[in-house]
Design a protein around this motif. Structure first.
Motif, mmCIF file in Angstrom:
data_model
loop_
_atom_site.group_PDB
_atom_site.id
_atom_site.type_symbol
_atom_site.label_atom_id
_atom_site.label_comp_id
_atom_site.label_asym_id
_atom_site.label_seq_id
_atom_site.Cartn_x
_atom_site.Cartn_y
_atom_site.Cartn_z
ATOM 1 N N GLU A 129 35.077 31.260 37.911
ATOM 2 C CA GLU A 129 36.116 30.475 37.245
ATOM 3 C C GLU A 129 36.045 29.030 37.728
ATOM 4 O OE1 GLU A 129 39.200 34.266 37.484
ATOM 5 O OE2 GLU A 129 39.684 32.373 38.482
ATOM 6 N N VAL A 130 36.318 28.099 36.823
ATOM 7 C CA VAL A 130 36.384 26.677 37.162
ATOM 8 C C VAL A 130 37.808 26.211 36.890
ATOM 9 C CG1 VAL A 130 35.515 24.366 36.664
ATOM 10 C CG2 VAL A 130 33.948 26.321 36.628
ATOM 11 N N TRP A 131 38.426 25.608 37.907
ATOM 12 C CA TRP A 131 39.821 25.191 37.824
ATOM 13 C C TRP A 131 39.942 23.685 38.068
ATOM 14 C CZ3 TRP A 131 43.882 28.628 36.905
ATOM 15 C CH2 TRP A 131 43.527 29.975 36.931
ATOM 16 N N GLU A 132 40.860 23.052 37.356
ATOM 17 C CA GLU A 132 41.245 21.663 37.604
ATOM 18 C C GLU A 132 42.701 21.693 38.031
ATOM 19 O OE1 GLU A 132 41.012 17.282 35.496
ATOM 20 O OE2 GLU A 132 41.150 19.060 34.237
ATOM 21 N N GLY A 133 42.944 21.510 39.346
ATOM 22 C CA GLY A 133 44.275 21.804 39.857
ATOM 23 C C GLY A 133 44.511 23.292 39.668
ATOM 24 N N PHE A 134 45.605 23.654 38.951
ATOM 25 C CA PHE A 134 45.792 25.062 38.631
ATOM 26 C C PHE A 134 45.718 25.277 37.119
ATOM 27 C CE2 PHE A 134 47.795 29.285 38.781
ATOM 28 C CZ PHE A 134 46.997 29.833 39.774
ATOM 29 N N THR A 135 44.840 24.518 36.478
ATOM 30 C CA THR A 135 44.545 24.694 35.056
ATOM 31 C C THR A 135 43.164 25.297 34.907
ATOM 32 O OG1 THR A 135 45.940 22.819 34.411
ATOM 33 C CG2 THR A 135 44.258 23.532 32.836
ATOM 34 N N LEU A 136 43.076 26.438 34.244
ATOM 35 C CA LEU A 136 41.797 27.102 34.052
ATOM 36 C C LEU A 136 40.969 26.346 33.026
ATOM 37 C CD1 LEU A 136 40.031 29.602 34.699
ATOM 38 C CD2 LEU A 136 41.150 30.737 32.754
ATOM 39 N N LYS A 137 39.784 25.909 33.438
ATOM 40 C CA LYS A 137 38.899 25.164 32.546
ATOM 41 C C LYS A 137 37.859 26.074 31.892
ATOM 42 C CE LYS A 137 39.199 21.330 32.181
ATOM 43 N NZ LYS A 137 40.065 20.541 31.274
ATOM 44 N N HIS B 282 36.306 19.851 40.398
ATOM 45 C CA HIS B 282 36.911 21.120 40.023
ATOM 46 C C HIS B 282 36.623 22.178 41.093
ATOM 47 C CE1 HIS B 282 36.381 19.725 35.580
ATOM 48 N NE2 HIS B 282 37.443 19.177 36.155
ATOM 49 N N ALA B 283 37.570 23.072 41.297
ATOM 50 C CA ALA B 283 37.362 24.180 42.226
ATOM 51 C C ALA B 283 36.657 25.318 41.506
ATOM 52 C CB ALA B 283 38.695 24.669 42.778
ATOM 53 N N VAL B 284 35.654 25.883 42.145
ATOM 54 C CA VAL B 284 34.921 27.017 41.589
ATOM 55 C C VAL B 284 35.304 28.259 42.382
ATOM 56 C CG1 VAL B 284 32.645 27.963 41.061
ATOM 57 C CG2 VAL B 284 33.027 25.488 40.929
ATOM 58 N N VAL B 285 35.852 29.262 41.682
ATOM 59 C CA VAL B 285 36.337 30.481 42.324
ATOM 60 C C VAL B 285 35.457 31.650 41.890
ATOM 61 C CG1 VAL B 285 38.311 32.012 42.684
ATOM 62 C CG2 VAL B 285 38.676 29.559 42.301
ATOM 63 N N GLU B 286 34.925 32.373 42.867
ATOM 64 C CA GLU B 286 34.069 33.522 42.580
ATOM 65 C C GLU B 286 34.817 34.811 42.905
ATOM 66 O OE1 GLU B 286 30.608 32.970 44.968
ATOM 67 O OE2 GLU B 286 29.676 31.567 43.556
ATOM 68 N N HIS B 287 34.694 35.780 42.021
ATOM 69 C CA HIS B 287 35.300 37.098 42.211
ATOM 70 C C HIS B 287 34.204 38.153 42.183
ATOM 71 C CE1 HIS B 287 39.432 35.624 41.500
ATOM 72 N NE2 HIS B 287 38.840 34.797 40.672
ATOM 73 N N ASP B 288 34.322 39.142 43.064
ATOM 74 C CA ASP B 288 33.328 40.209 43.153
ATOM 75 C C ASP B 288 34.059 41.515 43.450
ATOM 76 O OD1 ASP B 288 31.054 41.721 43.423
ATOM 77 O OD2 ASP B 288 30.502 40.920 45.386
ATOM 78 N N THR B 289 33.934 42.487 42.547
ATOM 79 C CA THR B 289 34.597 43.782 42.706
ATOM 80 C C THR B 289 33.581 44.890 42.510
ATOM 81 O OG1 THR B 289 36.686 42.916 41.837
ATOM 82 C CG2 THR B 289 36.429 45.302 41.869
ATOM 83 N N LYS B 290 33.612 45.881 43.394
ATOM 84 C CA LYS B 290 32.738 47.051 43.253
ATOM 85 C C LYS B 290 33.537 48.301 43.599
ATOM 86 C CE LYS B 290 28.185 48.931 44.378
ATOM 87 N NZ LYS B 290 26.911 48.711 45.094
ATOM 88 N N LEU B 291 33.578 49.263 42.660
ATOM 89 C CA LEU B 291 34.353 50.488 42.835
ATOM 90 C C LEU B 291 33.517 51.700 42.455
ATOM 91 C CD1 LEU B 291 37.598 49.319 40.971
ATOM 92 C CD2 LEU B 291 37.084 49.047 43.399
ATOM 93 N N GLU B 292 33.795 52.808 43.134
ATOM 94 C CA GLU B 292 33.137 54.067 42.786
ATOM 95 C C GLU B 292 34.059 55.221 43.158
ATOM 96 O OE1 GLU B 292 28.690 55.026 43.147
ATOM 97 O OE2 GLU B 292 29.585 56.067 44.879
ATOM 98 N N VAL B 293 34.368 56.070 42.175
ATOM 99 C CA VAL B 293 35.196 57.253 42.387
ATOM 100 C C VAL B 293 34.309 58.479 42.281
ATOM 101 C CG1 VAL B 293 37.165 58.602 41.564
ATOM 102 C CG2 VAL B 293 37.219 56.098 41.419
#
Length: 215
Positions: free
Chosen positions: A89-97, A62-73
Motif C-alpha cells: 500500500e502507498v499512503w500520503e498521510g493517512f490517504t490511501l493512494k 509517501h509511506a509504503v506499507v507491506e502486509h504479509d499473511t500466511k495461514l494453514e489449518v
C-alpha cells in the motif's frame, strides 16, 4: 469448514468503522522501519502469522506499507484450508493512494489493485473494474487505530467493499460488524497505544483471533 466463511473471518481482521467515530490517534502513519507481528489462532490453535512493515518512504514522501499473511489449518494431518496474502500500500498521510495485492487461497490465486483518482478510488480484481467513493482503507489497515475514521473498507483479498458499523465497548475496545458481499462478520477489537493488540472474530461460528507478538 466452508472456504468462503473462513475467508470472511480473515478479511474482517482489518475491517473499519465510519467517519463519525472520533479518531483514537492522529491520522499519521508510524515512521519507517516499524514492524508489527501477529499470531493468528483458529479454535485456539496457532495457524499462522500476519506481519506489517512500514517500508522506506518513496521519492514523493509517501509511506509504503507491506502486509504479509500466511495461514494453514490442518484436520487429521490434512490441510483443510490455506491462505497466503501479500499486499503493498502507498499512503500520503493517512490517504490511501494505491494498493496491489496477491492472494492464494486453497491454490486459487486472486489479484486486486486499486488507485486514487479524481472521481473516486478505482478497483480491479481481474474479473471486474469499478469506482468506489474515497475516504476508504484496506482490510489490512486495521493494525492502526487511526483507521477507525475510515468511511469504508476494501477487502484486498477479494476486492469487496463495505461500510461497517462500529461501537465502542470499553477503553480502546470496539465491536465491529460488516456486511461484505461474501458474508456478514462480527469482531471485538482491542488497541494498545494506537496499535491493534488483539482481535477476536466470529464468522459463522468459527472463532479467529489475532494476537500481537511483543518482543
Amino acid at each position: 469448514m466452508q472456504r468462503r466463511d473462513f475467508l470472511t473471518g480473515m478479511g474482517l481482521l482489518a475491517a473499519l468503522g465510519p467517519r463519525a467515530v472520533s479518531a483514537v490517534v492522529n491520522d499519521v502513519l508510524p515512521p519507517e522501519g516499524v514492524v508489527l507481528n501477529y499470531r493468528v489462532l483458529f479454535n485456539g490453535s496457532d495457524i499462522g502469522y500476519q506481519r506489517i512493515r512500514i517500508r522506506e518512504h518513496d521519492e514523493a514522501g509517501h509511506a509504503v506499507v507491506e502486509h504479509d499473511t500466511k495461514l494453514e489449518v490442518r484436520i487429521l494431518f490434512a490441510v483443510a484450508y490455506s491462505l497466503e496474502h501479500r499486499s503493498i500500500e502507498v499512503w500520503e498521510g493517512f490517504t490511501l493512494k494505491s494498493v496491489e495485492s496477491e492472494t492464494v487461497e486453497n491454490d486459487q490465486r486472486t489479484l486486486v489493485e486499486g488507485r486514487a483518482t479524481d472521481k473516486g478510488f478505482y478497483l480491479n480484481n481481474q474479473t471486474s473494474q469499478w469506482l468506489t467513493p474515497g475516504e476508504l482503507v484496506t482490510a489490512d489497515s486495521f493494525w492502526i487505530a487511526a483507521a477507525l475514521e475510515a468511511a469504508s473498507v476494501v477487502n484486498t483479498r477479494t476486492g469487496d467493499t463495505a461500510k461497517p458499523v462500529l461501537k465502542k465497548i470499553g477503553d480502546d475496545r470496539w465491536h465491529l460488524s460488516a456486511a461484505f458481499a461474501h458474508g456478514a462478520v462480527d469482531a471485538t477489537l482491542e488497541f494498545d497505544n494506537g496499535f491493534l493488540r488483539e482481535a477476536e472474530v466470529d464468522s459463522d461460528g468459527h472463532l479467529v483471533r489475532l494476537v500481537r507478538i511483543t518482543s
